[in-house]
Design a protein around this motif. Sequence first.
Motif, PDB file in Angstrom:
ATOM      1  N   SER A   1       0.838  -1.203   0.000  1.00 15.25           N
ATOM      2  CA  SER A   1       0.000   0.000   0.000  1.00 15.25           C
ATOM      3  C   SER A   1       0.875   1.257   0.000  1.00 15.25           C
ATOM      4  CB  SER A   1      -0.897   0.023   1.234  1.00 15.25           C
ATOM      5  OG  SER A   1      -0.114   0.202   2.409  1.00 15.25           O
ATOM      6  N   LEU A   2       0.297   2.373  -0.424  1.00 15.84           N
ATOM      7  CA  LEU A   2       1.048   3.631  -0.407  1.00 15.84           C
ATOM      8  C   LEU A   2       1.463   3.996   1.020  1.00 15.84           C
ATOM      9  CD1 LEU A   2       2.198   6.090  -1.865  1.00 15.84           C
ATOM     10  CD2 LEU A   2      -0.034   7.198  -1.613  1.00 15.84           C
ATOM     11  N   GLN A   3       0.605   3.715   1.964  1.00 15.82           N
ATOM     12  CA  GLN A   3       0.943   4.004   3.369  1.00 15.82           C
ATOM     13  C   GLN A   3       2.206   3.255   3.784  1.00 15.82           C
ATOM     14  OE1 GLN A   3      -2.232   3.293   6.128  1.00 15.82           O
ATOM     15  NE2 GLN A   3      -1.201   4.332   7.811  1.00 15.82           N
ATOM     16  N   ASN A   4       2.323   1.996   3.349  1.00 15.48           N
ATOM     17  CA  ASN A   4       3.522   1.214   3.656  1.00 15.48           C
ATOM     18  C   ASN A   4       4.738   1.727   2.886  1.00 15.48           C
ATOM     19  OD1 ASN A   4       2.179  -0.404   5.439  1.00 15.48           O
ATOM     20  ND2 ASN A   4       2.190  -2.244   4.161  1.00 15.48           N
ATOM     21  N   ARG A   5       4.528   2.079   1.611  1.00 15.88           N
ATOM     22  CA  ARG A   5       5.658   2.562   0.798  1.00 15.88           C
ATOM     23  C   ARG A   5       6.175   3.915   1.294  1.00 15.88           C
ATOM     24  NH1 ARG A   5       3.518   3.520  -4.201  1.00 15.88           N
ATOM     25  NH2 ARG A   5       1.460   2.585  -3.905  1.00 15.88           N
ATOM     26  N   ALA A   6       5.296   4.698   1.897  1.00 15.44           N
ATOM     27  CA  ALA A   6       5.697   6.010   2.430  1.00 15.44           C
ATOM     28  C   ALA A   6       6.235   5.917   3.851  1.00 15.44           C
ATOM     29  CB  ALA A   6       4.503   6.959   2.401  1.00 15.44           C
ATOM     30  N   ARG A   7       6.178   4.737   4.441  1.00 16.75           N
ATOM     31  CA  ARG A   7       6.529   4.587   5.860  1.00 16.75           C
ATOM     32  C   ARG A   7       7.957   5.048   6.158  1.00 16.75           C
ATOM     33  NH1 ARG A   7       3.883   1.515   9.524  1.00 16.75           N
ATOM     34  NH2 ARG A   7       2.845   0.362   7.851  1.00 16.75           N
ATOM     35  N   ILE A   8       8.919   4.686   5.295  1.00 16.87           N
ATOM     36  CA  ILE A   8      10.314   5.050   5.585  1.00 16.87           C
ATOM     37  C   ILE A   8      10.489   6.574   5.566  1.00 16.87           C
ATOM     38  CG2 ILE A   8      11.123   4.807   3.181  1.00 16.87           C
ATOM     39  CD1 ILE A   8      13.777   3.720   4.389  1.00 16.87           C
ATOM     40  N   LEU A   9       9.814   7.262   4.646  1.00 19.78           N
ATOM     41  CA  LEU A   9       9.891   8.725   4.611  1.00 19.78           C
ATOM     42  C   LEU A   9       9.303   9.322   5.893  1.00 19.78           C
ATOM     43  CD1 LEU A   9      10.332  11.490   3.321  1.00 19.78           C
ATOM     44  CD2 LEU A   9       8.181  11.170   2.060  1.00 19.78           C
ATOM     45  N   ILE A  10       8.163   8.820   6.304  1.00 19.29           N
ATOM     46  CA  ILE A  10       7.509   9.321   7.532  1.00 19.29           C
ATOM     47  C   ILE A  10       8.407   9.075   8.743  1.00 19.29           C
ATOM     48  CG2 ILE A  10       5.479   9.135   9.015  1.00 19.29           C
ATOM     49  CD1 ILE A  10       4.960  10.301   6.159  1.00 19.29           C
ATOM     50  N   GLU A  11       8.998   7.867   8.803  1.00 18.39           N
ATOM     51  CA  GLU A  11       9.896   7.523   9.926  1.00 18.39           C
ATOM     52  C   GLU A  11      11.124   8.443   9.945  1.00 18.39           C
ATOM     53  OE1 GLU A  11       9.862   4.931  12.258  1.00 18.39           O
ATOM     54  OE2 GLU A  11       7.939   4.043  11.694  1.00 18.39           O
ATOM     55  N   ILE A  12      11.644   8.747   8.770  1.00 17.33           N
ATOM     56  CA  ILE A  12      12.825   9.618   8.693  1.00 17.33           C
ATOM     57  C   ILE A  12      12.473  11.036   9.135  1.00 17.33           C
ATOM     58  CG2 ILE A  12      14.372  10.781   7.038  1.00 17.33           C
ATOM     59  CD1 ILE A  12      14.639   8.012   5.646  1.00 17.33           C
ATOM     60  N   VAL A  13      11.348  11.551   8.670  1.00 12.72           N
ATOM     61  CA  VAL A  13      10.936  12.895   9.101  1.00 12.72           C
ATOM     62  C   VAL A  13      10.806  12.937  10.621  1.00 12.72           C
ATOM     63  CG1 VAL A  13       9.053  14.593   9.067  1.00 12.72           C
ATOM     64  CG2 VAL A  13       9.796  13.511   6.928  1.00 12.72           C
ATOM     65  N   ASN A  14      10.167  11.935  11.202  1.00 10.87           N
ATOM     66  CA  ASN A  14       9.998  11.887  12.662  1.00 10.87           C
ATOM     67  C   ASN A  14      11.342  11.777  13.384  1.00 10.87           C
ATOM     68  OD1 ASN A  14       7.190  12.159  12.817  1.00 10.87           O
ATOM     69  ND2 ASN A  14       6.852   9.982  12.466  1.00 10.87           N
ATOM     70  N   ALA A  15      12.242  10.945  12.832  1.00 11.13           N
ATOM     71  CA  ALA A  15      13.561  10.749  13.457  1.00 11.13           C
ATOM     72  C   ALA A  15      14.389  12.032  13.389  1.00 11.13           C
ATOM     73  CB  ALA A  15      14.303   9.595  12.772  1.00 11.13           C
ATOM     74  N   VAL A  16      14.312  12.734  12.251  1.00 12.63           N
ATOM     75  CA  VAL A  16      15.029  14.001  12.109  1.00 12.63           C
ATOM     76  C   VAL A  16      14.472  15.037  13.078  1.00 12.63           C
ATOM     77  CG1 VAL A  16      15.375  15.975  10.547  1.00 12.63           C
ATOM     78  CG2 VAL A  16      15.790  13.657   9.718  1.00 12.63           C
ATOM     79  N   ARG A  17      13.149  15.158  13.090  1.00 16.50           N
ATOM     80  CA  ARG A  17      12.525  16.165  13.938  1.00 16.50           C
ATOM     81  C   ARG A  17      12.839  15.925  15.419  1.00 16.50           C
ATOM     82  NH1 ARG A  17      12.252  20.935  13.559  1.00 16.50           N
ATOM     83  NH2 ARG A  17      10.979  21.236  11.726  1.00 16.50           N
ATOM     84  N   ALA A  18      13.055  14.670  15.786  1.00 18.21           N
ATOM     85  CA  ALA A  18      13.328  14.326  17.190  1.00 18.21           C
ATOM     86  C   ALA A  18      14.708  14.775  17.654  1.00 18.21           C
ATOM     87  CB  ALA A  18      13.179  12.820  17.397  1.00 18.21           C
ATOM     88  N   VAL A  19      15.637  15.020  16.705  1.00 19.58           N
ATOM     89  CA  VAL A  19      17.019  15.348  17.112  1.00 19.58           C
ATOM     90  C   VAL A  19      17.442  16.772  16.761  1.00 19.58           C
ATOM     91  CG1 VAL A  19      17.794  12.940  17.041  1.00 19.58           C
ATOM     92  CG2 VAL A  19      18.007  14.358  14.974  1.00 19.58           C
ATOM     93  N   VAL A  20      16.528  17.559  16.161  1.00 19.73           N
ATOM     94  CA  VAL A  20      16.856  18.953  15.850  1.00 19.73           C
ATOM     95  C   VAL A  20      15.919  19.876  16.617  1.00 19.73           C
ATOM     96  CG1 VAL A  20      17.764  18.391  13.557  1.00 19.73           C
ATOM     97  CG2 VAL A  20      15.340  19.012  13.794  1.00 19.73           C
ATOM     98  N   SER A  21      16.279  21.152  16.695  1.00 20.49           N
ATOM     99  CA  SER A  21      15.459  22.103  17.448  1.00 20.49           C
ATOM    100  C   SER A  21      14.216  22.491  16.649  1.00 20.49           C
ATOM    101  CB  SER A  21      16.281  23.342  17.779  1.00 20.49           C
ATOM    102  OG  SER A  21      16.715  23.975  16.590  1.00 20.49           O
ATOM    103  N   PRO A  22      13.153  22.971  17.315  1.00 22.01           N
ATOM    104  CA  PRO A  22      11.912  23.341  16.619  1.00 22.01           C
ATOM    105  C   PRO A  22      12.103  24.419  15.559  1.00 22.01           C
ATOM    106  CG  PRO A  22      11.528  23.207  18.994  1.00 22.01           C
ATOM    107  CD  PRO A  22      13.013  23.089  18.791  1.00 22.01           C
ATOM    108  N   SER A  23      13.099  25.288  15.742  1.00 19.90           N
ATOM    109  CA  SER A  23      13.322  26.376  14.778  1.00 19.90           C
ATOM    110  C   SER A  23      14.127  25.926  13.556  1.00 19.90           C
ATOM    111  CB  SER A  23      14.055  27.537  15.453  1.00 19.90           C
ATOM    112  OG  SER A  23      15.319  27.093  15.952  1.00 19.90           O
ATOM    113  N   PHE A  24      14.685  24.719  13.611  1.00 18.29           N
ATOM    114  CA  PHE A  24      15.465  24.178  12.498  1.00 18.29           C
ATOM    115  C   PHE A  24      14.479  23.663  11.443  1.00 18.29           C
ATOM    116  CE2 PHE A  24      18.075  20.712  10.540  1.00 18.29           C
ATOM    117  CZ  PHE A  24      19.198  21.454  10.184  1.00 18.29           C
ATOM    118  N   THR A  25      14.668  24.078  10.193  1.00 17.56           N
ATOM    119  CA  THR A  25      13.720  23.734   9.134  1.00 17.56           C
ATOM    120  C   THR A  25      13.905  22.288   8.659  1.00 17.56           C
ATOM    121  OG1 THR A  25      13.615  26.020   8.381  1.00 17.56           O
ATOM    122  CG2 THR A  25      12.963  24.334   6.799  1.00 17.56           C
TER     123      THR A  25
END
Length: 412
Positions: free
Chosen positions: A194-218
């Motif tokens: 499914s598209l949800q499964n195929r997009a999973r790695i992108l979603i996981e990466i966005v979440n992982a990146v956001r978890a280690v950078v500050s809120p003001s970092f784009t």
Amino acid sequence: MDVFKKLVLPNGSQIQNRIAKAAMEENMADLEQAPSEELMRLYQAWAEGGAGLIITGNVMVDRRAMTGPGGVVLEDEKHLDIFKRWAQIARSKGAQVWLQINHPGRQMQSNLGQETWAPSAMGLDLGKMSDRFNIPVEMTQDMIDEVIQRFANTARLGEKAGFTGVEIHAAHGYLLSQFLSPLSNKRQDQWGGSLQNRARILIEIVNAVRAVVSPSFTVAVKLNSADFQRGGFSVEDAQQVVCMLNELSVDLIELSGGSHEAPAMQGQARDGRTLAREAYFLEFAQEIRKVSNMPVMVTGGIRRKQIAEKVVESGVDMVGIATALALDPNLPNKWKQGKNVSPELNPIHWKNKTLASLANMATVKFQLRKLSLGKKTNPRISPLWALILQQVTMARRTRQYKSRMRNGAFSS
């Protein structure tokens, strides 16, 4: 609408105008895969040129996985001082500067001598040139976990170096784009189907990146509006992925399209209209804009101020410019001064589309090399000559890269 109007991103940071220097692959790392002096000079030219946003060429999250042998790698703190200097130079005139972070997946040439990873064990179809790329290894769960963490680590290091953001590259047929496309992702597990499964790695990466950078970092994402291949990633798929990203802390979506197999990012529009021909992903961007909660940027062929203004008037927030800024890095300043400048290369009408695509990239890299040496660009360079020069350079860099990888010269 005025392209020199500020844009406020969801994280509260500002971009001083709507013109972005879109990513172009410079392949100008030093022998340690760190930013070179030539790269510093190139970004000094863009910094002084007046673009509100500067997005770097590919910065690789893993030195074993390269889009080219001269690529910049950021996977540890070994050369962080050099990255700090790069960020400082690029930001010196007030632009936001984002690292485009990437993993090539199966789009890594076989002569680099590294194991190729991809969602499925499916090689590239480039006709007679297919053998330049290995059949990839289907990634295991551990490999997928490692790649997710590598993206997060490179983003964290990018913020530490002083960049204002990262752009996660999920377009142009690279690894994350391979996961998104049903043509290259044949998995039957949670990462395929499914598209949800195929997009999973992108979603996981966005979440992982956001978890280690500050809120003001784009945190931005570069997404294909479509693969331009029958049965591939479609505009409807892109809209659904954008809806998924709406739920996350993403600050901008850049839309492009194509891959090595279908290089639409260098192509022409399907009709002859000037606007479509010059802003050839605009139609797709307008469809995506209808569902996106975050600013949208479109990149592809824009070289005239009138077209840039029409793009912004249409509701698209940022105009990405690549080739025109390789020819004239001072273009935004000239537009601001009222000069009607529109730099362009001669079109390449070769029958072999793959070779024509390589020649197009080579002519752009020829201009980047000129700028990096403080010299004038030459838009009339012969595509054949540019391609020969590029192949010679790539062959030399490939030998150097393989030798250093073999000898463990990159170990921390």
